[in-house]
Each structure stands twice: as structure tokens, then as C-alpha cells.
Motif scaffolding. Structure first.
Motif, mmCIF file in Angstrom:
data_model
loop_
_atom_site.group_PDB
_atom_site.id
_atom_site.type_symbol
_atom_site.label_atom_id
_atom_site.label_comp_id
_atom_site.label_asym_id
_atom_site.label_seq_id
_atom_site.Cartn_x
_atom_site.Cartn_y
_atom_site.Cartn_z
ATOM 1 N N VAL A 99 0.823 -1.202 0.000
ATOM 2 C CA VAL A 99 0.000 0.000 0.000
ATOM 3 C C VAL A 99 0.860 1.256 0.000
ATOM 4 C CG1 VAL A 99 -1.650 1.346 1.361
ATOM 5 C CG2 VAL A 99 -1.967 -1.124 1.099
ATOM 6 N N ASP A 100 1.902 1.300 0.830
ATOM 7 C CA ASP A 100 2.707 2.516 0.912
ATOM 8 C C ASP A 100 3.437 2.806 -0.395
ATOM 9 O OD1 ASP A 100 4.345 0.254 1.351
ATOM 10 O OD2 ASP A 100 5.818 1.441 2.471
ATOM 11 N N LEU A 103 0.797 4.124 -2.875
ATOM 12 C CA LEU A 103 0.476 5.505 -2.507
ATOM 13 C C LEU A 103 1.583 6.461 -2.941
ATOM 14 C CD1 LEU A 103 -1.145 5.240 1.046
ATOM 15 C CD2 LEU A 103 -2.209 6.189 -1.021
ATOM 16 N N LEU A 132 -4.487 -0.473 -3.549
ATOM 17 C CA LEU A 132 -5.230 0.554 -2.825
ATOM 18 C C LEU A 132 -6.722 0.251 -2.820
ATOM 19 C CD1 LEU A 132 -3.607 3.862 -4.152
ATOM 20 C CD2 LEU A 132 -2.984 2.515 -2.128
ATOM 21 N N THR A 133 -7.418 0.816 -1.837
ATOM 22 C CA THR A 133 -8.880 0.827 -1.871
ATOM 23 C C THR A 133 -9.333 2.078 -2.615
ATOM 24 O OG1 THR A 133 -9.089 2.093 0.179
ATOM 25 C CG2 THR A 133 -8.974 -0.324 0.370
ATOM 26 N N GLU A 135 -11.300 4.338 -1.469
ATOM 27 C CA GLU A 135 -11.235 5.453 -0.527
ATOM 28 C C GLU A 135 -9.819 6.024 -0.457
ATOM 29 O OE1 GLU A 135 -14.738 3.069 0.145
ATOM 30 O OE2 GLU A 135 -12.606 2.495 0.085
ATOM 31 N N GLU A 136 -8.808 5.165 -0.499
ATOM 32 C CA GLU A 136 -7.421 5.634 -0.443
ATOM 33 C C GLU A 136 -7.049 6.391 -1.703
ATOM 34 O OE1 GLU A 136 -5.577 2.136 2.454
ATOM 35 O OE2 GLU A 136 -5.722 1.819 0.282
ATOM 36 N N THR A 140 -6.546 10.611 -1.830
ATOM 37 C CA THR A 140 -5.247 11.165 -2.212
ATOM 38 C C THR A 140 -5.385 12.189 -3.336
ATOM 39 O OG1 THR A 140 -4.163 9.110 -1.540
ATOM 40 C CG2 THR A 140 -2.908 10.581 -2.990
ATOM 41 N N ARG A 173 -7.273 -4.038 -2.631
ATOM 42 C CA ARG A 173 -6.503 -5.027 -1.869
ATOM 43 C C ARG A 173 -6.349 -6.348 -2.633
ATOM 44 N NH1 ARG A 173 -5.443 -0.924 0.527
ATOM 45 N NH2 ARG A 173 -5.705 -0.555 2.779
#
Length: 297
Positions: A99-100, A103, A132-133, A135-136, A140, A173
């Protein structure tokens, strides 16, 4: 593809729609004589798709790191146009294992994209919500919803989200397959109601293709097309996902598939466009680099 693409329609509604949308002129095929010549456009819209930015080595024909140089070149061209708004049609980033990391890809490419135009719209692509989801991703890029509509300059615009599995679950995910793209029942219901509420000519933005059935298409694309056609207002759909220029007219609706920015090395292999809408509803797509230009009169 022929110089002029027009079809005969069985219904009066289709004939009326064809009178609205007219013929397709391909770049170099007499566009200098188009009725929009010399007019100031009512709207100018920047379009790009499938940037697939990632800080990783090339794979096949995809040169992930080169997207930064390609978007910088696009920014220079688009800045001259004084855009009303800017749209990217999905797969803004490529997949990452964590994830990081994903992002970081998103924040890196979102910055130069945001500098092009104050008003921006993101269509979710399958790679945008791989690790990512939704929402993420949306948080962003500072976008509230994944599907919605808005009006500008006498036109109605619709952004769609087909990043749902056939069981209705949203992508995220690493839970999805790129061939299982669907617009779920609640979004279909929203779309039908949204189009009923507007009497304006409508342009739709999507990632996965809606003009046919196949691996790059939304699984329930016939149901989506039926809603477009029954509304009588949808004139044009801009989409990406399959990475190559393509155009089809289906029951009076123009479907324009844009060329991916990610494909092949070098600025000459980029692709992006400016859509101009004139005061009489004519649409002109000025393509840059590998993106084909079109005009509807």
C-alpha cells in the motif's frame, strides 16, 4: 475506417440523435472545412488515459518511469489551451506489492497532473485500485466520489466507475481480476435517473470499454448502452483501458477509445488530447503524439 462514418437507424430516436451527432471526420480528411472553423470553443477539455505511472523497470511495451516526462510534455501543450477542466480516464498508476509503495506512485504523479488544471476529474481504472482501496485513491487525489455527474457550458458530463466484481464487491486489496469489470445495479439505477433528470446533451467518461463485449469491456455493457440509448441525450463516450486508438458508433452514440500514454518509449509515443465543444454542439478531438484526431460536425 472510412473517411466518413455514418449509420442508418431503425428508430426515429436514433435518426434524431444522428442529426445531433453527425458524421465523423478523421484528421486530415477535410476538417479544415468544418463548421466550427474560426469559432471560439464553448468548452476545452483535456483528456488522457492509462498513464500507469510506477517507479519500476519497463515491462513489455510499458515504460513506467517515462510517464513523468510524458506528462510534463503534455502539461506544456495543455497549458496553452486554457482548459475548462481535465480528465484522466483511468489506470493513473500501476500496481505495487504494498500500500505505501502504491500511494507513493500516486502522490508522485498526482502532483504534476494537478498543476495542469485547477478542475480535474479521475475515472477509476483497475490498476488504480489494485492494492489501494477506492477510498485511499480518491482521498489522495481529493475527489469525493467514484461516479457522479456535473454540468458545464450547457453540457452534462457523467463519470462512471466499473471497478466492481460480478458479485458487486468493489476492487481493492488485490481482490479482483481485470476481466471482471461491472457496473453494479445501484450505479445503473443512479445512471438512468441522472440521465432522466437532465435534458442536456451528455458526454460520458469511463475506463473499461462500453462499446462491445470482450476482455476489455464492462461485462454488462449492453445494459449500460441501453440506458444511454433510452435517454436520447448521450452523444459521446470517451474510454481507455485497451491502450490503442479506436472508434465505433453504436446506435447513434460515438465511442472514442483513447491511446494509452504509457505505451512505448519516448515522448513521440505518448498520447493525449484536447476536446473542444463549439456553441452548436460540434466536437473536435485534437490528438497529440500517437493520439488520433477526430471531429464531429
Amino acid at each position: 475506417m472510412s473517411k466518413y462514418s455514418d449509420l442508418s437507424f431503425a428508430s426515429e430516436r436514433s435518426r434524431r440523435r444522428f442529426l445531433q451527432t453527425g458524421a465523423l471526420l478523421i484528421a486530415g480528411a477535410g476538417t479544415a472545412q468544418a463548421q466550427t472553423q474560426g469559432e471560439e470553443p464553448m468548452l476545452r477539455i483535456g483528456l488522457m488515459t492509462d498513464l500507469h505511472y510506477a517507479d519500476k523497470k519497463p515491462a513489455g511495451s510499458r515504460y513506467y518511469r517515462e510517464t513523468l516526462a510524458k506528462i510534463a510534455e503534455a502539461s506544456g501543450q495543455l497549458a496553452k489551451a486554457r482548459l475548462d477542466f481535465l480528465v484522466e480516464l483511468g489506470d493513473f498508476i500501476d500496481a505495487a506489492d504494498a500500500v505505501d509503495v502504491e500511494l507513493r506512485y500516486l502522490k508522485t504523479i498526482a502532483k504534476p497532473f494537478a498543476e495542469i488544471c485547477h478542475e480535474r476529474h479521475h475515472v477509476l481504472g483497475n490498476h488504480c485500485v489494485d492494492t489501494l482501496t477506492k477510498e485511499e485513491f480518491l482521498g489522495t487525489v481529493e475527489q469525493e466520489k467514484s461516479y457522479y455527474s456535473f454540468d458545464r457550458g450547457g453540457y452534462h458530463f457523467v463519470v462512471l466507475d466499473a471497478c466492481f466484481r460480478s458479485d458487486g464487491k468493489p476492487y481493492g486489496r488485490n481482490n479482483s481480476k481485470w476481466t471482471d469489470a461491472n457496473i453494479p445495479p445501484d450505479e445503473l439505477e443512479w445512471l438512468a435517473d441522472d440521465l432522466k433528470q437532465s435534458n442536456k446533451s451528455t458526454i460520458v467518461f469511463a475506463h473499461q470499454r462500453l462499446d462491445y463485449e470482450g476482455n476489455h469491456a464492462v461485462n454488462n455493457s449492453p445494459a449500460v448502452r441501453k440506458i444511454f440509448e433510452e435517454s436520447g441525450n448521450v452523444t459521446t463516450v470517451f474510454q481507455g483501458h485497451s491502450h490503442a486508438n479506436d472508434y465505433r458508433q453504436v446506435n447513434g452514440v460515438h465511442y472514442c477509445t483513447l491511446r494509452a500514454m504509457i505505451e512505448d518509449s519516448g515522448l513521440a509515443n505518448s498520447g493525449f488530447a484536447i476536446l473542444e465543444i463549439d456553441t452548436r454542439g460540434g466536437l473536435k478531438i485534437e490528438g497529440f503524439q500517437k493520439q488520433v484526431s477526430y471531429q464531429w460536425t
